[in-house]
Design a protein around this motif. Structure first.
Motif, mmCIF file in Angstrom:
data_model
loop_
_atom_site.group_PDB
_atom_site.id
_atom_site.type_symbol
_atom_site.label_atom_id
_atom_site.label_comp_id
_atom_site.label_asym_id
_atom_site.label_seq_id
_atom_site.Cartn_x
_atom_site.Cartn_y
_atom_site.Cartn_z
ATOM 1 N N GLN A 171 0.808 -1.213 0.000
ATOM 2 C CA GLN A 171 0.000 0.000 0.000
ATOM 3 C C GLN A 171 0.846 1.270 0.000
ATOM 4 O O GLN A 171 0.391 2.323 -0.448
ATOM 5 N N ALA A 172 2.081 1.171 0.455
ATOM 6 C CA ALA A 172 2.950 2.349 0.474
ATOM 7 C C ALA A 172 3.258 2.851 -0.929
ATOM 8 O O ALA A 172 3.758 3.979 -1.085
ATOM 9 N N ALA A 173 2.953 2.076 -1.966
ATOM 10 C CA ALA A 173 3.104 2.569 -3.339
ATOM 11 C C ALA A 173 2.285 3.842 -3.545
ATOM 12 O O ALA A 173 2.620 4.677 -4.392
ATOM 13 N N LEU A 174 1.241 4.015 -2.755
ATOM 14 C CA LEU A 174 0.410 5.224 -2.843
ATOM 15 C C LEU A 174 1.161 6.479 -2.407
ATOM 16 O O LEU A 174 0.739 7.592 -2.718
ATOM 17 N N PHE A 175 2.267 6.316 -1.683
ATOM 18 C CA PHE A 175 2.994 7.463 -1.137
ATOM 19 C C PHE A 175 4.141 7.916 -2.032
ATOM 20 O O PHE A 175 4.706 8.989 -1.811
ATOM 21 N N ILE A 176 4.528 7.090 -2.996
ATOM 22 C CA ILE A 176 5.792 7.301 -3.699
ATOM 23 C C ILE A 176 5.569 8.093 -4.983
ATOM 24 O O ILE A 176 4.936 7.614 -5.926
ATOM 25 N N GLN A 177 6.106 9.320 -5.012
ATOM 26 C CA GLN A 177 5.954 10.190 -6.170
ATOM 27 C C GLN A 177 6.958 9.862 -7.271
ATOM 28 O O GLN A 177 6.657 9.991 -8.448
ATOM 29 N N ASP A 178 8.158 9.438 -6.880
ATOM 30 C CA ASP A 178 9.198 9.239 -7.879
ATOM 31 C C ASP A 178 10.276 8.317 -7.326
ATOM 32 O O ASP A 178 10.554 8.331 -6.121
ATOM 33 N N ILE A 179 10.859 7.499 -8.211
ATOM 34 C CA ILE A 179 12.037 6.724 -7.841
ATOM 35 C C ILE A 179 13.104 6.893 -8.910
ATOM 36 O O ILE A 179 12.793 7.042 -10.089
ATOM 37 N N ALA A 180 14.345 6.906 -8.483
ATOM 38 C CA ALA A 180 15.478 6.905 -9.407
ATOM 39 C C ALA A 180 16.364 5.750 -8.987
ATOM 40 O O ALA A 180 16.967 5.786 -7.913
ATOM 41 N N GLY A 181 16.411 4.712 -9.807
ATOM 42 C CA GLY A 181 17.187 3.531 -9.432
ATOM 43 C C GLY A 181 16.505 2.262 -9.866
ATOM 44 O O GLY A 181 16.052 2.150 -11.002
ATOM 45 N N SER A 182 16.366 1.320 -8.951
ATOM 46 C CA SER A 182 15.853 -0.014 -9.268
ATOM 47 C C SER A 182 14.626 -0.321 -8.411
ATOM 48 O O SER A 182 14.711 -0.376 -7.190
ATOM 49 N N TYR A 183 13.487 -0.532 -9.080
ATOM 50 C CA TYR A 183 12.275 -0.897 -8.344
ATOM 51 C C TYR A 183 12.488 -2.190 -7.570
ATOM 52 O O TYR A 183 12.157 -2.294 -6.390
ATOM 53 N N SER A 184 13.072 -3.206 -8.243
ATOM 54 C CA SER A 184 13.294 -4.487 -7.558
ATOM 55 C C SER A 184 14.329 -4.343 -6.448
ATOM 56 O O SER A 184 14.268 -5.048 -5.434
ATOM 57 N N GLY A 185 15.284 -3.403 -6.621
ATOM 58 C CA GLY A 185 16.252 -3.148 -5.556
ATOM 59 C C GLY A 185 15.583 -2.602 -4.314
ATOM 60 O O GLY A 185 15.937 -2.956 -3.188
ATOM 61 N N ILE A 186 14.591 -1.740 -4.505
ATOM 62 C CA ILE A 186 13.837 -1.194 -3.367
ATOM 63 C C ILE A 186 13.041 -2.305 -2.696
ATOM 64 O O ILE A 186 12.874 -2.319 -1.475
ATOM 65 N N MET A 187 12.565 -3.266 -3.487
ATOM 66 C CA MET A 187 11.869 -4.420 -2.922
ATOM 67 C C MET A 187 12.814 -5.314 -2.116
ATOM 68 O O MET A 187 12.386 -6.006 -1.196
ATOM 69 N N GLY A 188 14.111 -5.305 -2.474
ATOM 70 C CA GLY A 188 15.052 -6.123 -1.706
ATOM 71 C C GLY A 188 16.055 -6.912 -2.512
ATOM 72 O O GLY A 188 16.945 -7.532 -1.943
ATOM 73 N N LEU A 189 15.935 -6.871 -3.875
ATOM 74 C CA LEU A 189 16.903 -7.605 -4.691
ATOM 75 C C LEU A 189 16.934 -6.985 -6.090
ATOM 76 O O LEU A 189 16.067 -7.271 -6.916
ATOM 77 N N PRO A 190 17.941 -6.154 -6.397
ATOM 78 C CA PRO A 190 18.008 -5.542 -7.725
ATOM 79 C C PRO A 190 18.303 -6.601 -8.776
ATOM 80 O O PRO A 190 19.369 -7.219 -8.771
ATOM 81 N N LEU A 191 17.362 -6.827 -9.670
ATOM 82 C CA LEU A 191 17.448 -7.997 -10.543
ATOM 83 C C LEU A 191 18.538 -7.877 -11.593
ATOM 84 O O LEU A 191 19.218 -8.863 -11.891
ATOM 85 N N TYR A 192 18.709 -6.703 -12.183
ATOM 86 C CA TYR A 192 19.774 -6.576 -13.179
ATOM 87 C C TYR A 192 21.125 -6.884 -12.536
ATOM 88 O O TYR A 192 21.900 -7.705 -13.040
ATOM 89 N N GLU A 193 21.413 -6.229 -11.424
ATOM 90 C CA GLU A 193 22.697 -6.402 -10.766
ATOM 91 C C GLU A 193 22.879 -7.830 -10.250
ATOM 92 O O GLU A 193 23.975 -8.400 -10.336
ATOM 93 N N THR A 194 21.801 -8.423 -9.730
ATOM 94 C CA THR A 194 21.883 -9.803 -9.249
ATOM 95 C C THR A 194 22.200 -10.764 -10.387
ATOM 96 O O THR A 194 23.021 -11.672 -10.250
ATOM 97 N N GLY A 195 21.555 -10.545 -11.528
ATOM 98 C CA GLY A 195 21.845 -11.373 -12.691
ATOM 99 C C GLY A 195 23.302 -11.276 -13.125
ATOM 100 O O GLY A 195 23.927 -12.282 -13.465
ATOM 101 N N GLN A 196 23.855 -10.062 -13.073
ATOM 102 C CA GLN A 196 25.258 -9.879 -13.437
ATOM 103 C C GLN A 196 26.181 -10.630 -12.470
ATOM 104 O O GLN A 196 27.161 -11.258 -12.884
#
Length: 206
Positions: A171-196
């Motif tokens: 539900q906190a997605a309702l509070f977030i105006q903008d992100i710069a970076g990795s959505y999956s990283g904010i969730m707990g595991l940046p997928l591009y970087e993890t794949g590398q």
């Protein structure tokens, strides 16, 4: 040359990290650390005096991965790459951990309201004698939140198992105006970087 196993051990209790690994087709088995032993948790997440957030998140991640690797050896489990990660929320250089209670969750939301903070996720992959690791950083801008909204959010179960007291996938997605970076990283595991990192460890990924 010995072939690299295509299944890994995940040293994390996070259901979000499990979902993210499944999303990119990584086969894994859980190798969990215990929070309660006669001596306390197997890996402490306490912040050391004057420890910078970048150093903290890297240290905790590496300790988790190294302890999981030792556990693999002790149990004589099949040798596989081990993945560990840790995520922390940082506001003005201050680490915001998981809120202990409703009052702390409310205070965190008030602090984040109308501000931009950082989310740091460190990922480490250990295989045999090699370590592959990095820290991914994202900037997250919160809208200004009313006291009523904060209290309603903190009355849910969502804030209490997450660094910073919120989950971007909830539900906190309702509070977030903008992100710069990795959505999956904010969730707990940046997928591009993890794949590398997994590729560096020798796993075959798309």
């Amino acid at each position: 040359m010995k072939p690299i196993p295509q299944k890994i051990y995940l040293a994390s209790k996070s259901p979000r990290r499990r979902e993210l690994l499944r999303q990119i087709g990584i086969d894994f088995e859980l190798l969990l650390l215990r929070d309660q032993t006669p001596r306390g948790p197997e890996v402490s997440e306490e912040v050391l005096p004057n420890e910078r957030a970048e150093d903290y998140v890297a240290r905790v991640t590496l300790e988790k991965a190294q302890f999981a690797q030792k556990t693999m050896w002790w149990r004589k489990l099949p040798s596989r790459p081990i993945l560990a990660a840790d995520t922390t929320v940082v506001l003005d250089g201050r680490i915001l951990g998981k809120p202990a209670d409703e009052a702390e969750a409310i205070a965190m939301m008030h602090a984040l309201s109308g501000r931009t903070h950082q989310v740091l996720t460190h990922v480490a992959v250990l295989h045999e004698e090699r370590t592959h690791q990095l820290t991914q950083r994202s900037d997250v801008a919160f809208a200004a939140l009313s006291d009523e909204t904060i209290r309603a959010y903190c009355a849910t179960a969502e804030p209490y198992d997450k660094a910073g007291g919120y989950g971007i996938q909830g539900q906190a997605a309702l509070f977030i105006q903008d992100i710069a970076g990795s959505y999956s990283g904010i969730m707990g595991l940046p997928l591009y970087e993890t794949g590398q990192l997994l590729k560096q460890a020798g796993l075959h990924i798309l």
